[in-house]
Design a protein around this motif. Structure first.
Motif, short mmCIF file in Angstrom:
data_model
loop_
_atom_site.label_atom_id
_atom_site.label_comp_id
_atom_site.label_asym_id
_atom_site.label_seq_id
_atom_site.Cartn_x
_atom_site.Cartn_y
_atom_site.Cartn_z
N UNK A 10 0.85 -1.18 0.00
CA UNK A 10 0.00 0.00 0.00
C UNK A 10 0.89 1.24 0.00
N UNK A 11 0.41 2.32 -0.58
CA UNK A 11 1.21 3.54 -0.62
C UNK A 11 0.36 4.77 -0.83
N UNK A 12 0.94 5.90 -0.49
CA UNK A 12 0.28 7.19 -0.67
C UNK A 12 1.23 8.07 -1.47
N UNK A 13 0.74 8.60 -2.56
CA UNK A 13 1.58 9.51 -3.35
C UNK A 13 1.47 10.91 -2.76
N UNK A 14 2.53 11.67 -2.94
CA UNK A 14 2.55 13.04 -2.43
C UNK A 14 2.73 14.00 -3.60
N UNK A 15 2.05 15.14 -3.56
CA UNK A 15 2.24 16.13 -4.62
C UNK A 15 3.70 16.60 -4.64
N UNK A 16 4.23 16.80 -5.83
CA UNK A 16 5.63 17.22 -5.95
C UNK A 16 5.86 18.56 -5.24
N UNK A 17 4.87 19.44 -5.21
CA UNK A 17 5.06 20.72 -4.52
C UNK A 17 5.29 20.53 -3.03
N UNK A 18 4.72 19.48 -2.43
CA UNK A 18 4.96 19.21 -1.02
C UNK A 18 6.41 18.79 -0.80
N UNK A 19 6.90 17.92 -1.68
CA UNK A 19 8.28 17.47 -1.56
C UNK A 19 9.25 18.63 -1.78
#
Length: 85
Positions: free
Chosen positions: A17-26
């Motif tokens: 299972x996984x959650x993607x993060x918006x690139x702007x957050x990174x």
């Protein structure tokens, strides 16, 4: 502190299972694809924190940093209370 809220669904990343993060957050925490990060689970608060791995400052040993981290974990609530005063 600039706090943003977004909602994500737990999806599938390979067999996990996984959650993607918006690139702007990174970008805001200076992480990019391939970087190493630290994932901290706070079971009491039901939170997961992600932060970039910080290089060990010159002159300090990994053993010292580990002891410092363990001490911080042991007194995290007290330190948080002092910070929030």
């Amino acid at each position: 502190m600039d706090k943003r809220r977004t909602f994500r669904k737990v999806g599938r990343m390979g067999n996990s299972p996984g959650i993607s993060l918006p690139s702007e957050y990174l970008e805001k925490i200076n992480l990019q694809r391939g970087d190493e990060c630290e994932v901290v689970i706070d079971e009491q608060r039901k939170e997961i924190r992600i932060r970039p791995v910080q290089p060990i400052p010159e002159g300090l040993s990994p053993e010292f940093m580990k002891a410092l981290d363990e001490t911080h974990e042991q007194f995290e609530e007290a330190l948080r209370n002092l910070r929030d005063r």
